[in-house]
Design an enzyme around this catalytic site. Sequence first.
Site, mmCIF file in Angstrom:
data_model
loop_
_atom_site.group_PDB
_atom_site.id
_atom_site.type_symbol
_atom_site.label_atom_id
_atom_site.label_comp_id
_atom_site.label_asym_id
_atom_site.label_seq_id
_atom_site.Cartn_x
_atom_site.Cartn_y
_atom_site.Cartn_z
ATOM 1 N N ARG A 61 5.303 -3.288 -45.012
ATOM 2 C CA ARG A 61 5.236 -1.843 -45.186
ATOM 3 C C ARG A 61 6.537 -1.313 -45.792
ATOM 4 O O ARG A 61 7.581 -1.937 -45.696
ATOM 5 C CB ARG A 61 4.998 -1.152 -43.843
ATOM 6 C CG ARG A 61 3.632 -1.391 -43.230
ATOM 7 C CD ARG A 61 3.525 -0.737 -41.864
ATOM 8 N NE ARG A 61 4.529 -1.260 -40.940
ATOM 9 C CZ ARG A 61 5.657 -0.670 -40.632
ATOM 10 N NH1 ARG A 61 5.960 0.501 -41.172
ATOM 11 N NH2 ARG A 61 6.498 -1.220 -39.783
ATOM 12 N N LYS A 202 -2.088 0.756 -40.791
ATOM 13 C CA LYS A 202 -1.145 1.589 -40.049
ATOM 14 C C LYS A 202 -1.298 3.073 -40.364
ATOM 15 O O LYS A 202 -0.867 3.915 -39.571
ATOM 16 C CB LYS A 202 0.286 1.138 -40.339
ATOM 17 C CG LYS A 202 0.609 -0.245 -39.768
ATOM 18 C CD LYS A 202 0.371 -0.338 -38.275
ATOM 19 C CE LYS A 202 0.828 -1.674 -37.705
ATOM 20 N NZ LYS A 202 0.504 -1.831 -36.270
ATOM 21 N N HIS A 222 1.065 0.815 -29.292
ATOM 22 C CA HIS A 222 1.227 -0.332 -30.180
ATOM 23 C C HIS A 222 1.303 -1.549 -29.277
ATOM 24 O O HIS A 222 2.370 -2.037 -28.941
ATOM 25 C CB HIS A 222 2.504 -0.174 -31.013
ATOM 26 C CG HIS A 222 2.664 -1.228 -32.054
ATOM 27 N ND1 HIS A 222 3.888 -1.703 -32.470
ATOM 28 C CD2 HIS A 222 1.751 -1.899 -32.789
ATOM 29 C CE1 HIS A 222 3.723 -2.618 -33.404
ATOM 30 N NE2 HIS A 222 2.433 -2.758 -33.609
ATOM 31 N N SER A 240 6.566 -6.523 -34.182
ATOM 32 C CA SER A 240 6.096 -7.673 -34.945
ATOM 33 C C SER A 240 6.942 -8.906 -34.634
ATOM 34 O O SER A 240 8.170 -8.843 -34.589
ATOM 35 C CB SER A 240 6.174 -7.356 -36.444
ATOM 36 O OG SER A 240 5.793 -8.456 -37.210
ATOM 37 N N LYS A 244 2.604 -10.412 -29.468
ATOM 38 C CA LYS A 244 1.479 -9.605 -28.993
ATOM 39 C C LYS A 244 0.139 -10.284 -29.239
ATOM 40 O O LYS A 244 -0.696 -10.399 -28.360
ATOM 41 C CB LYS A 244 1.458 -8.241 -29.701
ATOM 42 C CG LYS A 244 2.441 -7.224 -29.220
ATOM 43 C CD LYS A 244 2.060 -5.813 -29.594
ATOM 44 C CE LYS A 244 1.478 -5.645 -30.965
ATOM 45 N NZ LYS A 244 2.375 -6.017 -32.070
ATOM 46 N N THR A 245 -0.061 -10.699 -30.492
ATOM 47 C CA THR A 245 -1.346 -11.301 -30.856
ATOM 48 C C THR A 245 -1.530 -12.647 -30.168
ATOM 49 O O THR A 245 -2.587 -12.942 -29.597
ATOM 50 C CB THR A 245 -1.441 -11.469 -32.380
ATOM 51 O OG1 THR A 245 -1.336 -10.187 -32.996
ATOM 52 C CG2 THR A 245 -2.755 -12.114 -32.781
ATOM 53 N N ASP A 259 -3.608 -5.315 -31.078
ATOM 54 C CA ASP A 259 -2.493 -4.538 -31.637
ATOM 55 C C ASP A 259 -2.479 -3.054 -31.294
ATOM 56 O O ASP A 259 -1.416 -2.503 -31.081
ATOM 57 C CB ASP A 259 -2.496 -4.686 -33.163
ATOM 58 C CG ASP A 259 -1.207 -4.210 -33.815
ATOM 59 O OD1 ASP A 259 -0.119 -4.519 -33.282
ATOM 60 O OD2 ASP A 259 -1.276 -3.526 -34.839
ATOM 61 N N ARG A 324 0.345 -13.375 -43.222
ATOM 62 C CA ARG A 324 -0.607 -12.771 -42.294
ATOM 63 C C ARG A 324 -2.025 -13.287 -42.525
ATOM 64 O O ARG A 324 -2.358 -13.809 -43.578
ATOM 65 C CB ARG A 324 -0.629 -11.252 -42.491
ATOM 66 C CG ARG A 324 0.666 -10.550 -42.122
ATOM 67 C CD ARG A 324 0.647 -10.116 -40.685
ATOM 68 N NE ARG A 324 1.825 -9.365 -40.298
ATOM 69 C CZ ARG A 324 1.948 -8.735 -39.138
ATOM 70 N NH1 ARG A 324 0.960 -8.778 -38.263
ATOM 71 N NH2 ARG A 324 3.042 -8.086 -38.832
#
Length: 534
Positions: A61, A202, A222, A240, A244-245, A259, A324
Amino acid sequence: MEQTGLKSLVAGIEKIGITKAKNIHWNLSPAELVEHAIRNEEGILTNDAALACDTGRFTGRSPDDKFFVKDELTKDSIHWGDINHPIDGRYFDVIFHKMLDYSEGKELYVRDAFVCADFNYRKSLRVITTKAYHNLFSYNMFMRPELSELQYIHPEYTILCFPDFEANPETDGVRSKNFSITDLTRKVILIGGTAYTGEIKKSIFSILNYILPHQHQVLSMHASANIGKDGKVAVFFGLSGTGKTTLSADPDKFLIGDDEHGWDDKGVFNFEGGCYAKVANLNPEAEPEIYGAIRFGAVLENVRCFPYSRDVDYNDTSITQNTRVSYPIEYIPNTVHPSKGGLPTNIFFLTADAFGVLPPISKLTPAQAMYHFISGYTAKVAGTEEGIHEPKPVFSACFGAPFMPLHPTVYANLLGEKMKKNKVNIWLINTGWTGGAYGTGSRIKLRFTRAMITAALEGKLENVNFKKEPFFGLMVPDTCPGVPNDILLPYNTWKDKERYKSTAEKLSDAFIKNFEAFESFATEEIRAGAPVAY
């Protein structure tokens, strides 16, 4: 205009002002979109049948080029500053009409979808793209309507994503040629000059982060979430690269989402219909769920294959560390449908501490929980960005500052209320380094992190002795099932004790300096959660 696919009968493309495009492809299937992407030379098929595409110049981003239109609705509600940049509505009009003109003679892909698994907050949206793989990404990431629903969708929000369209900074009120502009009043998002798909994802998250807390008193997070076989819900906050994932996609748990979630008085619900996982150094043994989800319909970004093959080399990060994959949530075998769960019993704040001084697991007091939520700490390691030669602390309020249009206190206060009302246990989990900083120590093994989280969820730490870590005042268990005792207290893992002390002091000072921006609203309780270096 020639139009193909399953088109809405109540809201055509003309609704947004597009009248002269060459071809409009409505809600194509993944197979059709893959065909189009390959025909358009947007990507290749790997040996696992995933579509691999490059996002060009932007592999992440561009937060400095994200804007909200400042108008009567937003002028007093959005927290304007370094993160939420205002733009005048007249510049939105200029770029919008330029994009409409740009669409003339183009081949466009339209995706109608939903967000929010809880019907009480569900929003319909339409994503219009010039690239087939962006449309496939949107199919993966957002909630997929039934075929019967597609014919009657009247989208509330619309995204125009034209990566090859560039703005003129001299006339269009933007900083660069690339941009992401959200008009909350007109409910339109404009994205141009960048092919990074995360901008699509996002932009919708940012809208929900405005609507849900501001209008419904729902905490937008988040965070990832899952449910144990005992029905207990766990929530994982983290920036990131913190896990988390990976940690939510646990083979022994049922995934709610990886997420973005909301938390109301009844429980937790997913915003999305898919997952967007990092694949740098992906290991099928350590992360079998994510690895198994990379198949037909998944979209890989910025990866490279081994020479003379279509086998992906996940250790090749020559394009970016931020490689990704997106895939529908159903590609993870143990998911819940709909993507909702009850009230959480445990919340985990994840940080990849590259300094190697935070404990692998510690239990937070309410004050520490609020402090660490507002801080939102992780660290970047050397080599991930140009100019970074040693670990660098990163703070992102509420573990997602770039996506939070409201003041951080809005989210923090909502979290505090829900924590206390529901008596939730809060844990700080370091998924980063032990035995030294990055370059000296080693990354904490994933199996140890999973064991710590399991122990917390199953109540196996309730009767364990805790001792206070001296620099942050964190309560660390003496023992944890499945984890070597000697890694639980960071001080014990460093050979150079003096280096440990100086590094811990450096990090605690960084916490204190970062928190200066929040001192004006912080209560005495929140301040009590600060580091206590001595």
